[in-house]
Structures are given as C-alpha cells and as structure tokens.
Design an enzyme around this catalytic site. Structure first.
Site, mmCIF file in Angstrom:
data_model
loop_
_atom_site.group_PDB
_atom_site.id
_atom_site.type_symbol
_atom_site.label_atom_id
_atom_site.label_comp_id
_atom_site.label_asym_id
_atom_site.label_seq_id
_atom_site.Cartn_x
_atom_site.Cartn_y
_atom_site.Cartn_z
ATOM 1 N N ASN A 15 -1.721 -3.980 -16.429
ATOM 2 C CA ASN A 15 -2.299 -5.171 -15.803
ATOM 3 C C ASN A 15 -3.787 -5.271 -16.103
ATOM 4 O OD1 ASN A 15 0.017 -4.101 -13.573
ATOM 5 N ND2 ASN A 15 0.156 -6.206 -14.290
ATOM 6 N N ASP B 121 -2.232 0.226 -5.664
ATOM 7 C CA ASP B 121 -3.180 -0.887 -5.798
ATOM 8 C C ASP B 121 -3.038 -1.828 -4.607
ATOM 9 O OD1 ASP B 121 -5.210 -2.395 -6.961
ATOM 10 O OD2 ASP B 121 -3.877 -3.486 -8.299
#
Lengths: 362, 362
Positions: A199, A253
């Site tokens: 990402n 995250d």
C-alpha cells in the site's frame, strides 16, 4: 504457573504437544508429551504499526491512554506494539514522544510514519506535513522512536539513514514512488524492511519494478495488513508464496476508530468515514488505515494462506521482533520472557500472559 | 555419428560429461566419462512464438519461405518452431494455413495469435481484425494449427475452448484484460499457459491480480521474451525465481524485420520502425514484437537469471514441447530424436543437428 496439555507453537522448534511452566516472568520448564491439546500456545503477538483503536489516537494520546491501549491490546493477544504517528509538525511529533516518555511495558517504542515520505504516495497522510529531510530533522529522532518510515527517493534520505543508524532507529521504506535502482541502493545500504506492503507504494511494472516489484524481488521484510481490504486475500497468499513466512510481518495499521461504530472520524487532521470495516478519507476516498484488530489479522492470514502454525508464529511475532533487534521474546523456550497468547482452535485469543502474569482472560 | 568429450545437458538427468552416438536420426548410445568438455550439447531449441525473420513473415510466406525460415532457424539452434500469425481476416489466416499445408519438418504447426483477443490489449495487433468468437470461427481451427492465443474474457471463449479441445489445439491466454476470477476459471478449465508474459496483459494490482498477477500466482506456464526490452532483466529474473524453470518457455516473438537493417517495415498492415533492437509501431509507439534471435534469448536468460544449464534446457526446449504434447524430442537420452544444439562456453551455437544430420556448422 503451569499450563498443561498444550499445542505449543514455536517459530523455530515448530509445533508439539506438552506443558509450559512459568516462574518469575519467564518460561522455566517445557515438557513434551503426547496429549490431545486443550489450547494452542503461541508467543504473544507483536504489532509494529498501529495508529490507535477504541478512540485512542497516537497523535493525541496522553500517558494514561497509552496504558489503556496496552490493556486493550492484551485482548488481542498483543504483548508488544509500537504506537505509530502520521506526518505532522515536528512540534506535534515531539509532543507524542513526550507523552510516551514512560513507556507502558508492552509498548516497545514509537513508529514514526512520515513526515519524510512521498507526496505522490501520501495515502491517508496530510500532505501539508510531508517534507524532505530538512534542517533540524534530527530532533524528532530520539527516545522512544524505534522505527521511522521514509521514502528513499526524498532529498536527504542518506543523511536520515546515517543519523538513524547512530541512534539505533530502524528505517523502513514506505509511502514511496522509488524505482528499482533506488530500492536496490537502499537495500545495499542495509535498509531491509518495507512499511504496509504494497500500500502507498509504486506498483510493479515489467519495465520498472517499482517498490512493489522490488519488495517482492529483493530480500526485503514486508509489513502486511491482512484485512482483505488493503490487499485481496489472493494477493496476500501470493506474497506469502513468493517471500515465504520468514519475510512477512503482520501489522494492523489500525486507526483510532477501530472498534468503534460507523461514523465520521479524524486522522491526522483529515476527515474519514468508517463504514463496516472500511475506513476512507472523505475527500479523496483513499483507504485511511485499517480497522483491523490483531487477532483477526492472525486468523485472516492463516485463512488466506493455509500456512502452518509455526509460520503463523513467525509472521505474528518473531519476525517483527527480529526486525527491531529485540531478543529474549517471541519464542516458547526456557529462559524466554513469558509473553504468551493462549488460543482455541479457531485461533481466538482465550488468555494473554504478559511477563508471566495473566493479563487477559476471555 | 559420434560426438566425444561433451558437457551433456538434459532437462531431466542434468549435466554430465561424456559422448553421444547418433544413428538413424536418433540418439543410440550415451557414454558417461570424466573429461574436459570441448562443447556443450543441449536439446535443439524450440520457439513456439515467432512471426518471422530475415524478411520472411508468417502472414505472407509461401511454402519455400517456410523452408528458408527453417534453415535460418538452424543457425540459432532451433529445431522446432511454430510460425505465428497476427489478427487478420479468416480468409488471410486460411491462406497461411494453406501455405503451410506441407510442413517443413522442423515446423511443428502454426500458432494463431488472435484474432479472438482484447482490443484494449491489442499490443501491435491491428484492431480492425480483432473480434469475439463469431459464427464460423471453427473454420480457422484446422491443420496445421497447434496453439491459439485468445483472451478468456471475450464472448464465446468457452465455445472456442470446447472446439480446440476436440481438435487437439492448445489454447493460450494472451492479449487480455481478464481479472483474477476469469483467469482462475480458465485455469480450472485446464488452460495452463500464457502468451508472451507479461506483455499485453492486465498488470498486477493488490486489489485485482489481473493476468500478470494471476500468471505468477496460479500454476500457469509462461512464454517469456527475454530480450531485456519487453521486460527488464530483473523482471525476467523475478519471474524465474517466483515460477521456477519448470514453468517458463523462451520465445522470440520475432518479426520479419529481425536480422534486417534499421528502417520502416510492416506488421499485420501496420507500419513499424526498427531502430537497433527495438521495433515500435510508428503510430502508437507500442512495442511491435521483438527482433530477438533464439540463441540470444538463451544467452540473455542465462545472464539475467544465473540459472543452471539443466534449467536452461527446460526453458529453451523441454517445457515448450511438453506444453504442445510433443514427445520423443527435447531430451538427450537413448531413443530420442537427435535434434541437438552444440554450443561453446558462451552458449553460441556451433553446430545444429536435426534428425541426426548436421544442418548447421558455424
């Protein structure tokens, strides 16, 4: 404390049945014997990338919030974690460092995600605070910082690496548009990890590997958000097959809205919308971190990959500790600190043991 | 004929020194003994995807041109190849099939690249002739067609597969924008190869693997153009590491301008410019096939990957034959047809033996 009839899972010795005896915060004796195990015992989980949960946000947390967060994480089997910042002014980052001056003992330090990253790959970070390595950058690189995520293509990256090396801070590549040649140079300088792969990284192309291709091709260790949203399950499985379990580190995250109800929340000064398990910036509709709890990351990874429990103990604990240079944790072995997660066969955390004390019981 | 003091390279038995005796077109005796080899002996190379070379073009070649092409390919160590068409009218494709009615013996058949492919991933194909599987499509699926490259997302793909299966024609996925779920379905139907990977295929993304990601993730066999232009060397090495030598097949995808001087040429009715080793369509600047000679593909692959010679014999010959279901070729073993390439230590072809006869001597 003695726990009998276990399936013991060690990242090195593998899986076997037996009992574990704990004394003075350590594992003091392990007996191997044949039995039908009543539970699975794994090393306590490690989350080196988490922005918050249950309304707690690294950027605004006070000392007591960090304590509360550590307790919440015990429910997830997490016995070591790194609260993680977002790109912000030096002043705001220093405030977080001050608030964490007295680390709750399951917090191993701070992960700075930014501000020295690529604006082009900002993800859910506030571009106002994204900068190159400017004068005075050293001031934020102090106790309790353990990891800094930075883009290797930014001006001053080499200076950043030099200072971090002196201070024992691990540099992780992230939010980056770097090319293969830049990644290769960074790898050869000893930078060996990539933040929330793939990402906010340049994608793989067959004429320019980008960070995604370089992360797969070179021997980088990769953080991975196994929520099935940041990457589809087959991508996670693909990465597992290419890299092997030794090179992956599960992270959540997670953002402060994790565990809360649907609604509008804030992340680093930006508005985000939480809908189900999906958190998006309101303005750009970028994914804004995850709402993943660590126990679910563990379950998902196993489901996506069909990995062994031994491998699962690597990706959920051992590899992250190795990457931080933390020793004496992450194994089920005599002499190691008794940070343990007791799980049922669905891998749901039943009990968490921290330094030999039961700190969670479902 | 007996050839002494060889480094013999077999895709199954591996590498060893000794001698090979040939009689009546076959390998009749192999002796293993210690020696300093004077040359490397590999199974003759196989190129299942080539549009032409030295001015010869599959689309316009007459019977004698195919004969000439076969001779030219002996210079490259190629003892089996498939001339390859581009998308064209059924009429034009049928003309090629007629011209190849009497196959020169090193031509194993025809590879139809198109016309049932994706317009979005046309590459250097003429979009005018790209169609879905329409009425009458069966007429082009006849002798000597061995492979057809098609996109699995086009209408009628399943009908195409059904007919090809009946006729013993291998379907290869190519020029495709298909998603992972389409690729997975195709793979489960038994389609197990992908044409000139990863060129003219949807790219890998972590939320949609595309054909590129699916080709790496699932157990597909991949054609690869190892010219360092269609993919950079590190991409070729990456694919080799992910897939292993058992799943790769070197092809040239060479065009008629291969081996000719710089200038403007034609490909399937489109203008292309040849400059050095690079061939581009004049209008779109898309890569327009390669100018790669097979011997260079072999050298490049070895250089890009540091693979073993055993692995090199797989990717340059054995795997392509397996993929076509051709047996009795591609090994250095008693009873196998003596199609052989004799190479120096730089892997330059010194001699080519075809059905036991020396057909090229440098």
């Amino acid at each position: 404390m003695k726990i009998e009839d276990l399936l013991i899972v060690d990242p090195v010795d593998g899986e076997y049945t037996g009992s574990v005896k704990i004394g003075k915060g350590k594992i003091v004796d392990i007996r191997r014997y044949h039995c039908t195990p009543k539970a699975i015992l794994m090393p306590g989980f490690v989350d080196v990338h988490t922005h918050g949960q249950y309304g707690i946000d690294t950027m605004s947390a006070k000392a007591e919030n960090f304590e509360e967060w550590a307790k919440r994480n015990f429910e997830q089997g997490v016995t070591t974690f790194l609260p993680t910042t977002v790109s912000a002014s030096f002043e705001d980052i220093l405030k977080v460092e001050d608030a964490l001056a007295k680390l709750p003992s399951s917090i191993a330090g701070l992960h700075l995600e930014g501000p020295f990253i690529s604006k082009e790959k900002k993800g859910a970070q506030n571009p106002e605070h994204i900068i190159s390595v400017t004068n005075g950058f050293e001031q934020i690189l102090r106790y309790p910082v353990k990891i800094i995520t930075a883009a290797p293509e930014i001006d001053g990256f080499n200076r950043l690496v030099g200072i971090c090396r002196k201070k024992g801070i691990v540099v992780s590549i992230g939010h980056s548009m770097a090319t293969y040649s830049v990644l290769r140079r960074a790898f050869e300088m000893g930078i060996d990890r990539i933040t929330h792969f793939p990402n906010a990284l340049s994608t793989l192309h067959h004429r320019e590997l980008g960070v995604t291709g370089s992360g797969l091709y070179l021997d980088f260790n990769l953080e991975i958000i196994a929520d099935g949203i940041h990457s589809v399950p087959e991508f996670v499985d693909f990465v597992y097959r290419v890299k092997g379990a030794d090179r992956l580190m599960l992270v959540t995250d997670s953002i402060s809205a994790t565990g809360l109800e649907n609604g509008i929340y804030e992340l680093g000064g930006l508005k985000l919308e939480l809908k189900g398990k999906r958190a998006e910036l309101v303005e750009s509709r970028s994914l804004a971190g995850s709402t993943l709890l660590f126990n679910d990351a563990v379950k998902n990874f196993r489901k996506f990959t069909n990995c062994s429990l031994k491998e699962l103990s690597k990706v959920s604990s051992y590899n992250s500790l190795l990457s931080l240079g933390i020793t004496g944790l992450g194994r089920i072995k005599e002499g190691y600190t008794a940070n343990l997660a007791l799980l049922n066969e669905d891998l749901t955390v039943l009990k968490t043991i921290f330094k030999g004390e039961e700190v969670y019981n479902k």
